[in-house]
Scaffold this active site. Structure first.
Site, PDB file in Angstrom:
ATOM      1  N   GLY A  11       0.845  -1.207   0.000  1.00 24.19           N
ATOM      2  CA  GLY A  11       0.000   0.000   0.000  1.00 24.19           C
ATOM      3  C   GLY A  11       0.872   1.246   0.000  1.00 24.19           C
ATOM      4  N   ARG A  73       0.774  -5.226  -4.905  1.00 22.71           N
ATOM      5  CA  ARG A  73       0.984  -6.232  -3.866  1.00 22.71           C
ATOM      6  C   ARG A  73       1.398  -7.573  -4.479  1.00 22.71           C
ATOM      7  NH1 ARG A  73      -3.049  -3.390  -0.441  1.00 22.71           N
ATOM      8  NH2 ARG A  73      -1.800  -2.631   1.302  1.00 22.71           N
ATOM      9  N   ASP A 104       5.597  -4.555   6.130  1.00 22.48           N
ATOM     10  CA  ASP A 104       6.101  -5.838   6.642  1.00 22.48           C
ATOM     11  C   ASP A 104       6.100  -6.947   5.589  1.00 22.48           C
ATOM     12  OD1 ASP A 104       3.223  -5.538   7.064  1.00 22.48           O
ATOM     13  OD2 ASP A 104       3.310  -7.533   7.938  1.00 22.48           O
ATOM     14  N   THR A 127       4.958   2.689   6.167  1.00 24.34           N
ATOM     15  CA  THR A 127       3.549   2.358   6.348  1.00 24.34           C
ATOM     16  C   THR A 127       2.898   3.393   7.259  1.00 24.34           C
ATOM     17  OG1 THR A 127       1.913   0.846   7.298  1.00 24.34           O
ATOM     18  CG2 THR A 127       4.109   0.689   8.207  1.00 24.34           C
ATOM     19  N   ASP A 129       0.664   2.585   9.089  1.00 28.52           N
ATOM     20  CA  ASP A 129       0.234   1.803  10.252  1.00 28.52           C
ATOM     21  C   ASP A 129       1.233   1.849  11.413  1.00 28.52           C
ATOM     22  OD1 ASP A 129      -1.796   1.105   8.517  1.00 28.52           O
ATOM     23  OD2 ASP A 129      -0.960  -0.870   8.061  1.00 28.52           O
ATOM     24  N   ASP A 131       3.622  -0.108  12.236  1.00 31.05           N
ATOM     25  CA  ASP A 131       3.663  -1.384  12.968  1.00 31.05           C
ATOM     26  C   ASP A 131       4.914  -2.213  12.700  1.00 31.05           C
ATOM     27  OD1 ASP A 131       3.113  -2.004  10.352  1.00 31.05           O
ATOM     28  OD2 ASP A 131       1.322  -3.198  10.758  1.00 31.05           O
ATOM     29  N   ARG A 173      -4.648  -1.481   9.990  1.00 36.21           N
ATOM     30  CA  ARG A 173      -4.650  -2.941   9.842  1.00 36.21           C
ATOM     31  C   ARG A 173      -4.770  -3.626  11.193  1.00 36.21           C
ATOM     32  NH1 ARG A 173      -4.950  -4.674   4.920  1.00 36.21           N
ATOM     33  NH2 ARG A 173      -5.205  -6.898   5.045  1.00 36.21           N
TER      34      ARG A 173
HETATM   35  O1  F6P Z   1      -1.145  -0.925   5.385  1.00 36.01           O
HETATM   36  C1  F6P Z   1      -1.610   0.332   5.053  1.00 36.01           C
HETATM   37  C2  F6P Z   1      -3.090   0.325   4.864  1.00 36.01           C
HETATM   38  O2  F6P Z   1      -3.526   1.638   4.553  1.00 36.01           O
HETATM   39  C3  F6P Z   1      -3.889  -0.230   6.050  1.00 36.01           C
HETATM   40  O3  F6P Z   1      -4.032   0.694   7.093  1.00 36.01           O
HETATM   41  C4  F6P Z   1      -5.178  -0.614   5.376  1.00 36.01           C
HETATM   42  O4  F6P Z   1      -5.870  -1.646   6.046  1.00 36.01           O
HETATM   43  C5  F6P Z   1      -4.704  -1.113   4.039  1.00 36.01           C
HETATM   44  O5  F6P Z   1      -3.451  -0.517   3.784  1.00 36.01           O
HETATM   45  C6  F6P Z   1      -5.658  -0.799   2.921  1.00 36.01           C
HETATM   46  O6  F6P Z   1      -5.127  -1.295   1.753  1.00 36.01           O
HETATM   47  P1  F6P Z   1      -5.855  -1.211   0.340  1.00 36.01           P
HETATM   48  O7  F6P Z   1      -5.695   0.188  -0.148  1.00 36.01           O
HETATM   49  O8  F6P Z   1      -5.137  -2.175  -0.520  1.00 36.01           O
HETATM   50  O9  F6P Z   1      -7.275  -1.571   0.580  1.00 36.01           O
END
Ligand code: F6P
Length: 342
Positions: A11, A73, A104, A127, A129, A131, A173
């Site tokens: 992402g 991804r 990660d 990220t 997140d 994390d 997440r």
């Molecule tokens: O990991 C970053 C993030 O923004 C998370 O917080 C979220 O759950 C996910 O990616 C959303 O990803 P996508 O845009 O692929 O739905």
């Protein structure tokens, strides 16, 4: 090192372009190396899609969100033959080292490619997140927290005007960093994160007590990774790469809170707003420091490492350490948040 490859995968997050710019400028100016940009994450290496990047190519991108290289991804182990599916692009471009900017999942893949095929990788943690283990912070997080805080501030004034309970769902997440930080910053009346079990009836009691004390509204911040209340389902689809799409648990929790409190409850899911747009000044600086450090590590031949920040210092840690766990919100931070509930 003559040629340095760089890719962004997973992402996106604010600050990716700042890292790319820093890698390109540091490689060219300090290490006299050329940079090859890999398009769309691992996909570009698997399909031979690259573009040369010089100083002119990265002018004006410091403050721009997204990534000029694109991201995906796609994973060489899941969708290809691991290192063998990248070999021809690496060789065709004479890539001596590769800077991998990712979360990660991406960093785990980079570590595996380093272990299996000896791919000379240097990782950069990204990220919203926040994390990733072995670094105190990741770029993108500060921007996401800022956006979420501003949104919660706005929701608070309309909550107050209408005597409502407002539930604001933020990303993150499986971890609650954005919820904890933005919730504390905006003075939330309760914060729900995946790291801490919750009981809707107990949250409802906090809200009712607050209302008994004369407050006519409440604002609750909830992380997207929180489990739905017992007996309620959330429709979470799978994306094209097989990852569970989070988002929407707040609707189920909101329903429960309304049932327990009797107060009108509204839900706002902030979603990708938190990930788009220009990075904060703090994220621009961190991303730039990470990019410079990554180019330096690659030039020194320190592969299998990830740049990290510990305290005020930029350092390097083994990818294995960074990939060993996912970092959650510590109890001490949640304790600070909880002090202000109600
Ligand atoms: O990991 C970053 C993030 O923004 C998370 O917080 C979220 O759950 C996910 O990616 C959303 O990803 P996508 O845009 O692929 O739905």
């Amino acid at each position: 090192m003559n040629v340095l490859g760089v890719l962004t995968a997973g992402g996106d997050c604010p600050g990716l372009n700042a890292v790319i710019r820093a890698v390109v400028v540091r490689a060219a100016e300090t290490h006299d190396a050329e940079v090859v940009g890999i398009l769309n994450g691992w996909e570009g290496l698997m399909e031979g899609r690259t573009r040369p990047l010089d100083r002119d190519d990265v002018r004006g991108i410091l403050a721009r969100g997204g990534t000029i290289l694109g991201t995906s991804r796609l994973d060489p182990y899941v969708h290809g033959d691991g290192y063998d599916s990248l070999r021809s692009t690496i060789e065709a471009n004479d890539i001596d080292a590769l800077v991998v900017i990712g979360g990660d999942g991406t960093l785990k893949t980079a570590m595996q490619l380093y272990d299996d095929g000896g791919l000379p990788v240097v990782g950069v943690p990204k990220t919203i997140d926040n994390d990733i283990a072995a670094t105190d912070i990741t770029f993108g997080f500060d921007t996401a927290v800022q956006i979420a805080t501003e949104a919660i501030d706005r929701i608070t004034t309309t909550a107050e005007a209408h005597n409502r309970v407002m539930l604001v769902e933020v990303m993150g997440r499986t971890k609650g960093w954005i919820a904890a930080y933005a919730g504390i910053a905006a003075g939330a009346d309760a914060i729900l994160i995946p790291e801490v079990e919750y009981d809707p009836a107990a949250i409802a009691r906090i809200i009712r007590k607050r209302h008994r004390r004369g407050h006519t509204y409440s604002v609750v911040v909830i992380a997207e990774g929180v489990d739905p209340p017992a007996g309620l389902e959330v429709d979470q689809r799978i994306d094209q790469f097989g990852f569970k799409r989070l988002g929407g648990v707040a609707y189920a929790v909101g329903q429960e809170l309304e049932r327990h409190t009797g107060f009108e409850t509204r839900v706002t899911v902030l979603g990708h707003l938190q990930r788009g747009g220009t990075p904060s000044a703090t994220d621009r600086v961190l991303a730039t420091r990470f990019g410079v450090a990554a180019a330096d590590l690659a030039a020194e031949g320190k592969y299998g490492m990830m740049v990290a920040v510990r305290g005020a210092e930029i350092s390097a840690v083994p990818l294995a350490e960074a990939c060993a766990s996912i970092r959650g919100v510590p109890p001490e931070l949640y304790d600070v948040a909880e002090t202000f509930f109600g």
